[in-house]
Design an enzyme around this catalytic site. Structure first.
Site, PDB file in Angstrom:
ATOM      1  CG  ASP A   1     -31.956 -15.443  61.681  1.00  0.00           C
ATOM      2  OD1 ASP A   1     -31.755 -16.661  61.873  1.00  0.00           O
ATOM      3  OD2 ASP A   1     -31.177 -14.720  61.046  1.00  0.00           O
TER       4      ASP A   1
ATOM      5  CG  HIS B   1     -30.485 -18.122  59.249  1.00  0.00           C
ATOM      6  ND1 HIS B   1     -29.940 -18.299  60.492  1.00  0.00           N
ATOM      7  CD2 HIS B   1     -29.421 -18.097  58.386  1.00  0.00           C
ATOM      8  CE1 HIS B   1     -28.610 -18.368  60.404  1.00  0.00           C
ATOM      9  NE2 HIS B   1     -28.273 -18.259  59.138  1.00  0.00           N
TER      10      HIS B   1
ATOM     11  CD  GLU C   1     -24.580 -18.464  58.391  1.00  0.00           C
ATOM     12  OE1 GLU C   1     -23.425 -18.439  58.816  1.00  0.00           O
ATOM     13  OE2 GLU C   1     -25.544 -18.012  59.035  1.00  0.00           O
TER      14      GLU C   1
HETATM   15  C1  ACM Z   1     -24.434 -13.770  57.615  1.00  0.00           C
HETATM   16  O1  ACM Z   1     -23.651 -13.157  58.345  1.00  0.00           O
HETATM   17  N1  ACM Z   1     -24.820 -14.995  57.916  1.00  0.00           N
HETATM   18  C2  ACM Z   1     -24.954 -13.190  56.391  1.00  0.00           C
END
Ligand code: ACM
Ligand code: ZN
Length: 753
Positions: free
Chosen positions: A190, A261, A324
């Site tokens: 991440d 991420h 995201e």
């Molecule tokens: C997430 O909680 N962004 C998958």
């Protein structure tokens, strides 16, 4: 016929009383308890091959629990033994996870179609053996037939935001095994750290595994320390962990996040970004804008990484993230724009879909499948991809309707980073409120799906994101006891209508946690509350594990054993603070809950919404806005209604004409979580509910200046109806967290005076 019904009933009562005494979690499909006993003592032999992992595991656990050091022997014995039997599957429809546990007077026999089933039979047996040093243990004669409903029974752990050492990962795997969970979703990469050694790209861990500071306190405070923080797992350690999990019949699904991420990877190899960097491994978290640039070199890089990952992890599925991913960088990147043009893509959302589909082709070419967060639906799903539905269940429903496999993991029920008790009594957590009962109420199969479509629901899992969690003890606290509730949900024997019966079994497991030294939450003992509309105010209903143990005060003082005993919902008609706690034997067994009430002319009145709030942030429905309880602005928890991309358009009916001169309303901003103040708030009033006139239109500037707390005062008006429209911020603009996506709008109490 009559006779038959009677025996059936009789059998049923035997089963239910058996469940009560045995306290098994997850509850087996069928339990029959008999009168006799098997006596476990130091002479009992585990009848198995000495190299059998299951036999060694059972021996060690029994020794830990009771001190009895049993022998493993393959020499036949007909009495005082524990015997395993693998059945030859005799139908085409056998379930490999099935087991049958029989405890007879003479012996214990576990049969299954595989060692996996034997292992589950062992877990059930271990829950029946007490944790106490005894020379002899009497076990009820029972016959248990059992198998799970769902094939994906998962727990996730984020090791990027905080790193957890190898030995704790093994413990975590043991915790899953204890509750017959079979999938560990390991979130390895991440923005805040890359945690897996990749031989071909050593900088991923030399650079990407370390950051120069971490956030301290709540996200809204934006304060950081400057302590270098990090860690990673070598490939040797990963092999060891994968083998450890395999013995315990747990599949590890690794997650390598892309295209978003990705900051830790980009800090190591900035050439795979759009801008070329330089970057630093993330200290802050949320949704960051620098993501992988979909150029050919990036795909080669990711494919080489995935090749090493697939060599280490034998799982059918590889998780590729997909959530995201802001599109800001792609919008102004020549590579990205050229790719959009060359591939005839409509926009950046199609580019994300192109990204995932290209990765899917590669993963499929190695004989594996991808799974990704529900954003991978946007711009078109990759042909064979499975979807992990986290933003509610909608993504999962859409995917199942398109005949794609789904794992349900909605924030509402499956995010174990949410609060499980009163926020004031808990360590800082994400704003949501997901207590044990909520987890237990989850049904992985949404009612929107036909039986045919439901077959695509593989199961469910809970996610544990660790932005606020930096020790193993804190991980345990967030996982226990919610994992027990989830295990019964995915095993398929949960019954939310009988939550109280589950709760009794669960409390008996606290003793196991104590004996094992697990740090678990006791929030289950906390008094929980609900408010209901009532004459001239609201009724405050309190609940605890035992309804006769709640003591409360109405004057702001701390409750003690002499305080009022709670008997029925407390009528609140004026401003006051109620405090309550659960008592056993004169002692508080829980932290105190505290609820201030602000009673105004709108409290408890009829209120209607044009658009419904999102299921994750709308537990109490429209009444939340007039329930006399103001949400705490530092936490967007259960006191708020959250609208995803929609306006809040509410009409309050005061019931009769009232003279009013002041209206207040609160809204929230937390941009890292994509929560934005409304663009405007309009307040309108009416005498008849048909003809409204405007009282105020509050501008965005005023909302910002007042930090979302709006108070509008005006000359006295005699009206019955009040309409409040808070205009959603809409699609998030470039340069802001969540750019290109819908905004969240969070609204709380509308007070009328
Ligand atoms: C997430 O909680 N962004 C998958
Ligand atoms: Zn680019």
């Amino acid at each position: 016929m009559k006779y038959k019904i009677l025996t059936l009933l009789l059998l049923f009562s035997v089963i239910s009383s058996a469940q009560q005494t045995l306290n098994l979690i997850p509850k087996p499909n069928s339990v029959e308890i008999k009168k006799g006993h098997f006596v476990l003592n130091k002479e009992t032999v585990i009848l198995a091959d000495e190299n059998s992992f299951e036999a060694k595991y059972l021996k060690e656990q029994i020794k830990n629990q009771t001190g009895l050091d049993l022998k493993i022997s393959s020499k036949f014995k007909s009495k005082n033994c524990i015997q395993f039997g693998i059945k030859i599957p005799d139908t085409t429809n056998f379930d490999r996870e099935y087991y049958n546990l029989n405890i007879w007077k003479s012996k214990i026999h576990i049969s299954a179609f595989s060692n996996k089933g034997i292992f589950y039979g062992i877990q059930t047996l271990l829950q029946m053996i007490p944790y106490s040093k005894l020379r002899e243990i009497r076990l009820n004669e029972v016959s248990i037939f059992d198998q799970p409903k769902f094939q994906w029974r998962g727990m996730h752990l984020d090791v990027s935001r905080h790193f957890f050492p190898k030995d704790f990962i093994k413990k975590y795997i043991d915790y899953l095994a204890m509750y017959k969970m079979n999938t560990f979703h390991w979130h390895l990469t991440d923005d805040q750290g890359w945690r897996i050694e990749i031989k071909k790209y050593p900088k991923l861990t030399e650079v990407g595994a370390w950051r120069n500071g971490s956030m301290i306190g709540h996200y809204t405070d934006q304060t950081f320390d400057e302590i270098r923080y990090g860690g990673f797992y070598t490939q040797e350690e990963i092999k060891e962990i994968v083998a450890y999990a395999k013995e315990r019949h747990i599949t590890i699904v690794p997650e390598i996040e892309m295209p978003g991420h990705a900051l830790a990877a980009l800090a190591s190899y900035p050439e795979f970004s759009c801008t070329g960097g330089p970057f630093e491994v993330g200290k802050t978290w949320g949704v960051l804008e620098d993501v992988f640039c979909p150029k050919d070199e990036t795909f080669t890089f990711l494919e080489n990484i995935l090749t090493e990952v697939m060599t280490l992890f034998p799982s059918e599925y590889i998780h590729i993230g997909g959530d995201e991913c802001p599109k800001v960088r792609w919008k102004s990147c020549p590579h990205c724009q050229k790719r959009i043009k060359d591939e005839n893509l409509k926009d950046e959302h199609k580019l994300q879909s192109y990204f995932i589909q290209r990765i899917e082709k590669f993963v499929n070419s190695k004989g594996r499948k991808i799974i990704g967060w529900d954003e991978i639906l946007e711009g078109g799903l990759a042909p064979n991809a499975a979807v992990m539905s986290w933003r509610g269940t909608e993504g999962g429903i859409a995917a199942a309707k398109q005949k794609h496999f789904v794992v349900m993991s909605p924030g509402s029920h499956c995010y174990f980073d949410h609060y499980q008790g009163e926020p004031k009594n808990e360590p800082i957590a994400f704003g949501g409120y997901t207590n044990v009962e909520k987890v237990y109420s989850f049904n992985p199969i949404p009612k929107e799906l036909s039986p045919e479509e439901s077959k695509y629901i593989l199961g469910a899992q809970a996610n544990l994101w660790t932005e606020y969690i930096n020790t193993p003890e804190h991980v345990e606290y967030m996982v226990f006891p919610r994992i027990a509730a989830l295990s019964e949900v995915v095993w398929g024997t949960s019954n939310p209508k009988e939550y109280k019966e589950f709760e009794k079994r669960l409390i008996s497991h606290f003793e196991i946690y104590d004996k094992k030294g697990i740090n678990y939450s006791k929030a289950i003992f906390e008094v929980t509350s609900k408010v209901h509309p009532a004459e001239n105010g609201v009724a405050f209903e309190l609940k605890s594990v035992n309804p006769n143990g709640i003591k409360y005060t109405i004057d702001g003082s701390e409750p003690n054993s002499n305080s009022f005993l709670y008997e029925k919902p407390i009528l609140v008609t004026k401003n006051q603070t109620i405090k309550a706690a659960y008592f056993e034997n004169g002692k508080a067994k829980s932290a105190t809950i505290e609820q201030p009430f602000f009673i105004t002319k709108s409290t408890g009145k009829k209120i209607e919404l044009v658009h419904q709030p999102h299921e994750n942030y709308g537990i109490g429905g429209s009444f939340t806005l007039v329930d006399g309880m103001k949400g705490n602005t530092s936490k967007f928890g259960r006191d708020w209604l959250g609208f995803w991309g929609k306006d809040m358009n509410a009409t309050i009916d005061l019931g009769k004409t009232e003279t009013i001169s002041k209206i207040s309303i609160n809204t929230l901003s937390s941009e890292g979580s994509w929560i934005y103040y409304p663009k405007s708030i309009g307040i309108f009033v009416s005498k008849d509910g048909k003809n409204y006139y405007s009282i105020a239109i509050v501008s965005s500037k005023e909302i910002h200046e007042n930090k979302g707390k709006i108070i509008v005062e005006f000359d006295k008006q005699n009206v019955q109806f009040i309409k409040v429209i808070a205009e959603n911020n809409g699609i998030i603009v470039d340069g802001k967290p969540g750019a290109g996506s819908n905004s969240w709008l969070f609204v709380d109490e509308i007070s009328v005076e």
